[in-house]
Design an enzyme around this catalytic site. Structure first.
Site, PDB file in Angstrom:
ATOM      1  N   TYR A 108      -9.572  -9.737   1.477  1.00  0.00           N
ATOM      2  CA  TYR A 108     -10.720  -8.914   1.905  1.00  0.00           C
ATOM      3  C   TYR A 108     -11.395  -8.215   0.728  1.00  0.00           C
ATOM      4  CZ  TYR A 108      -7.458  -4.910   1.791  1.00  0.00           C
ATOM      5  OH  TYR A 108      -6.546  -3.970   1.398  1.00  0.00           O
ATOM      6  N   GLU A 109     -10.719  -8.177  -0.434  1.00  0.00           N
ATOM      7  CA  GLU A 109     -11.355  -7.586  -1.626  1.00  0.00           C
ATOM      8  C   GLU A 109     -12.363  -8.561  -2.241  1.00  0.00           C
ATOM      9  OE1 GLU A 109      -8.459  -5.274  -4.285  1.00  0.00           O
ATOM     10  OE2 GLU A 109      -7.128  -6.481  -3.053  1.00  0.00           O
TER      11      GLU A 109
ATOM     12  N   ASN B 189       1.658   2.548  11.341  1.00  0.00           N
ATOM     13  CA  ASN B 189       0.884   2.961  12.527  1.00  0.00           C
ATOM     14  C   ASN B 189       1.189   1.948  13.619  1.00  0.00           C
ATOM     15  OD1 ASN B 189      -0.792   1.187  10.587  1.00  0.00           O
ATOM     16  ND2 ASN B 189      -1.791   0.834  12.561  1.00  0.00           N
TER      17      ASN B 189
ATOM     18  N   HIS C 203      -5.864  -8.766  -2.256  1.00  0.00           N
ATOM     19  CA  HIS C 203      -6.079  -9.169  -0.856  1.00  0.00           C
ATOM     20  C   HIS C 203      -7.358 -10.000  -0.789  1.00  0.00           C
ATOM     21  CE1 HIS C 203      -4.049  -5.192  -0.913  1.00  0.00           C
ATOM     22  NE2 HIS C 203      -3.391  -5.608   0.149  1.00  0.00           N
TER      23      HIS C 203
ATOM     24  N   HIS D 256      -6.730   4.049   7.187  1.00  0.00           N
ATOM     25  CA  HIS D 256      -5.936   3.861   5.968  1.00  0.00           C
ATOM     26  C   HIS D 256      -5.265   5.165   5.525  1.00  0.00           C
ATOM     27  CE1 HIS D 256      -4.580   1.504   2.615  1.00  0.00           C
ATOM     28  NE2 HIS D 256      -5.217   2.230   1.709  1.00  0.00           N
TER      29      HIS D 256
ATOM     30  N   HIS E 142      -3.096   1.284  -4.404  1.00  0.00           N
ATOM     31  CA  HIS E 142      -2.637   0.149  -5.239  1.00  0.00           C
ATOM     32  C   HIS E 142      -3.074   0.447  -6.673  1.00  0.00           C
ATOM     33  CE1 HIS E 142      -1.408  -2.820  -2.100  1.00  0.00           C
ATOM     34  NE2 HIS E 142      -2.205  -2.073  -1.359  1.00  0.00           N
TER      35      HIS E 142
ATOM     36  N   MET F 185      -2.420  -7.324   6.195  1.00  0.00           N
ATOM     37  CA  MET F 185      -3.452  -8.147   5.544  1.00  0.00           C
ATOM     38  C   MET F 185      -2.961  -8.730   4.217  1.00  0.00           C
ATOM     39  SD  MET F 185      -6.430  -5.327   6.166  1.00  0.00           S
ATOM     40  CE  MET F 185      -6.487  -4.348   7.664  1.00  0.00           C
ATOM     41  N   SER F 186      -1.657  -8.951   4.127  1.00  0.00           N
ATOM     42  CA  SER F 186      -1.126  -9.439   2.838  1.00  0.00           C
ATOM     43  C   SER F 186       0.118 -10.284   3.061  1.00  0.00           C
ATOM     44  CB  SER F 186      -0.771  -8.247   1.942  1.00  0.00           C
ATOM     45  OG  SER F 186       0.347  -7.556   2.474  1.00  0.00           O
TER      46      SER F 186
ATOM     47  N   SER G   8       0.839  -1.207   0.000  1.00  0.00           N
ATOM     48  CA  SER G   8       0.000   0.000   0.000  1.00  0.00           C
ATOM     49  C   SER G   8       0.866   1.247   0.000  1.00  0.00           C
ATOM     50  CB  SER G   8      -0.867   0.031   1.262  1.00  0.00           C
ATOM     51  OG  SER G   8      -1.924  -0.875   1.151  1.00  0.00           O
TER      52      SER G   8
ATOM     53  N   ALA H 241       2.618  -2.433   4.022  1.00  0.00           N
ATOM     54  CA  ALA H 241       2.355  -1.485   5.106  1.00  0.00           C
ATOM     55  C   ALA H 241       1.765  -2.295   6.254  1.00  0.00           C
ATOM     56  CB  ALA H 241       1.355  -0.435   4.631  1.00  0.00           C
TER      57      ALA H 241
HETATM   58  O1  LIG Z   1      -0.291  -5.163   2.909  1.00  0.00           O
HETATM   59  P1  LIG Z   1      -0.484  -3.987   2.034  1.00  0.00           P
HETATM   60  O2  LIG Z   1      -1.001  -4.364   0.701  1.00  0.00           O
HETATM   61  O3  LIG Z   1       0.753  -3.141   1.956  1.00  0.00           O
HETATM   62  O4  LIG Z   1      -1.621  -3.063   2.697  1.00  0.00           O
HETATM   63  C1  LIG Z   1      -1.866  -2.886   4.086  1.00  0.00           C
HETATM   64  O5  LIG Z   1      -2.562  -1.680   4.204  1.00  0.00           O
HETATM   65  C2  LIG Z   1      -3.978  -1.918   4.114  1.00  0.00           C
HETATM   66  C3  LIG Z   1      -4.653  -1.399   5.353  1.00  0.00           C
HETATM   67  O6  LIG Z   1      -4.371  -0.056   5.589  1.00  0.00           O
HETATM   68  C4  LIG Z   1      -4.150  -3.421   4.035  1.00  0.00           C
HETATM   69  O7  LIG Z   1      -4.307  -3.831   2.722  1.00  0.00           O
HETATM   70  C5  LIG Z   1      -2.858  -3.902   4.614  1.00  0.00           C
HETATM   71  O8  LIG Z   1      -2.557  -5.214   4.232  1.00  0.00           O
HETATM   72  N1  LIG Z   2      -4.148  -5.663  10.117  1.00  0.00           N
HETATM   73  C1  LIG Z   2      -3.538  -4.495   9.968  1.00  0.00           C
HETATM   74  N2  LIG Z   2      -3.092  -4.143   8.768  1.00  0.00           N
HETATM   75  C2  LIG Z   2      -2.474  -2.962   8.648  1.00  0.00           C
HETATM   76  N3  LIG Z   2      -1.916  -2.396   7.577  1.00  0.00           N
HETATM   77  C3  LIG Z   2      -1.414  -1.199   7.971  1.00  0.00           C
HETATM   78  N4  LIG Z   2      -1.624  -1.016   9.254  1.00  0.00           N
HETATM   79  C4  LIG Z   2      -2.279  -2.103   9.706  1.00  0.00           C
HETATM   80  C5  LIG Z   2      -2.768  -2.498  10.994  1.00  0.00           C
HETATM   81  O1  LIG Z   2      -2.657  -1.796  11.986  1.00  0.00           O
HETATM   82  N5  LIG Z   2      -3.377  -3.705  11.049  1.00  0.00           N
END
Ligand SMILES: O=P(O)(O)O[C@H]1O[C@H](CO)[C@@H](O)[C@H]1O
Ligand SMILES: Nc1nc2[nH]cnc2c(=O)[nH]1
Length: 383
Positions: free
Chosen positions: A94-95, A249, A92, A263, A70, A225-226, A39, A122
């Site tokens: 979740y999409e 964060n 992802h 986000h 993205h 989440m990836s 991200s 991220a």
């Molecule tokens: O893992 P990337 O794709 O960098 O993105 C991260 O940032 C998003 C949440 O802010 C989620 O998709 C999390 O997985």
């Molecule tokens: N699950 C999760 N994904 C993130 N992607 C960026 N920040 C976070 C977070 O705090 N938790």
């Protein structure tokens, strides 16, 4: 061919091949390194030279990105002379994508001849000694969805990619981690480099306080989440993996905290560190390109002269200073005592003449198809 992404049960070997064939037909570039940008971290692709860009919507059977930050395109090009392919945007679960769709590009990369996969993401920091803006080298992962049955390798095994039961204890390549650490030192950015464990959750919700605490107890330093699914599939098809997690964060782990994960903050932090991460990855890619040479030679700067009485293939391997463990990989047959024909005088002759495998010769010499005769006074390795 249709552009719509495959339904999970249609992710057959032939699907991956069809996508790879299409890409091969559209570009002559043959990347050895693939980079998946997290991200807000897609800027890396802008650094490539001789770019050839394919929006995901044009690539047969490729999924589409739906997440802000993205971009949704595949960028081929060279970085520090190394041919690379960069995903500006990943998929992802979740999409709404299933595990095979999320990891679809990785198998395509493998069919394209990619050997190394670099991933960025991220993430939320769990380790209390980490700070927002730190970059964590991923040494290991917790594939939380995988532990409860959502593993992309579930289902019939595709033997053409890899074996049924995959070892994951060495998923993140220790040599690449060492290379990255050394590079970070050279760049003078050790102060915000960390090394730790990334945990993947399915999202799209950020963690509750108790979930954050639980993940920390499990041994995770960051959460996102990836990444974990892509790494499983990459290892299954034998790719070397290096991963970076940018802490965008801190996960809220106090019940009375007023902080709220969002986000916008995630993307804001990536802007702050994107150039540093890009610089780091660029230098690592340059080193990956060069590393084949020191791997082959046991000592690069030897000046030991060639002794004239070495006349057999196996002698020649170690005599040239090739590492003993590498020699059997290079020779097409071992323990031969075929004498050297005296009329072979060019580099390419020398490669195959010595019994080096034909496919290995171009990798060893810095330029191919040369017929430049060996200068008679060149007798040492570095020459
Ligand atoms: O893992 P990337 O794709 O960098 O993105 C991260 O940032 C998003 C949440 O802010 C989620 O998709 C999390 O997985
Ligand atoms: N699950 C999760 N994904 C993130 N992607 C960026 N920040 C976070 C977070 O705090 N938790």
């Amino acid at each position: 061919m249709e552009n719509s992404s495959p339904a999970s049960n249609r992710c057959s070997y032939e699907d991956y091949e069809a996508t790879a064939d299409w890409l091969r037909s559209k570009t002559a570039q043959r990347p050895k390194v693939a980079i998946i940008c997290g991200s807000g971290l897609g800027g890396l692709a802008e650094l490539l030279h001789n770019k050839v860009v394919f929006p995901y919507k044009d690539i047969p059977l490729f999924p589409q990105t739906t997440v802000m930050g993205h971009q949704g395109q595949l960028v081929f090009g060279t970085l520090e002379g190394q041919q690379c392919v960069c995903m500006q945007g990943r998929f992802h679960t979740y999409e709404g994508y299933d595990l095979k769709q999320v990891t679809y590009p990785v198998r395509v990369f493998s069919l394209l001849g990619v050997k190394t996969l670099i991933l960025t993401n991220a993430s939320g920091g769990l380790n209390s000694s980490y700070k927002v803006g730190d970059i964590m080298l991923i040494k290991d992962q917790i594939n939380l969805p995988g532990l409860v049955g959502n593993n992309p390798l579930c289902g019939p095994n595709e033997d053409r990619f890899g074996e049924r039961f995959l070892c994951m204890s060495d998923a993140y390549d220790p040599d690449l981690i060492a290379l990255a650490q050394q590079t970070a030192e050279e760049q003078g950015i050790e102060e915000f480099m960390q090394k730790g464990v990334y945990c993947m959750v399915s999202g799209p919700t950020y963690e509750s306080v108790t979930e954050g605490r639980a993940l920390r107890t499990l041994g995770a330093d960051t959460v996102g989440m990836s990444t974990a699914l892509e790494v499983v599939v990459a290892r299954h098809c034998g790719l070397r993996v290096l991963g970076f997690s940018l802490i965008t964060n801190m996960v809220v782990t106090e019940y009375d905290s007023k902080q709220r994960a969002n986000h916008a903050e995630v993307l804001e932090t990536t802007r702050m560190r994107t150039q540093v991460l890009e610089g780091l990855v660029t230098k690592i890619v340059a080193k990956i390109r060069r590393e084949v040479v020191p791997l082959l030679w046991s000592s690069g700067k030897t000046s030991r002269p060639l002794s004239p009485n070495r006349t057999t293939q196996s002698d020649y391997g170690t005599h040239f200073g090739l590492r003993r463990d590498v020699v059997p990989l290079l020779w097409s047959y071992r323990k031969t005592s075929r004498p050297l024909a005296p009329n072979r005088t060019t580099q390419s002759d020398y490669g195959t003449h010595f019994g080096l495998r034909r496919d290995v010769v171009p990798l060893l010499w810095s330029y191919r198809k040369t017929s430049r005769p060996l200068a008679p006074n060149r007798t040492i390795q570095s020459d």
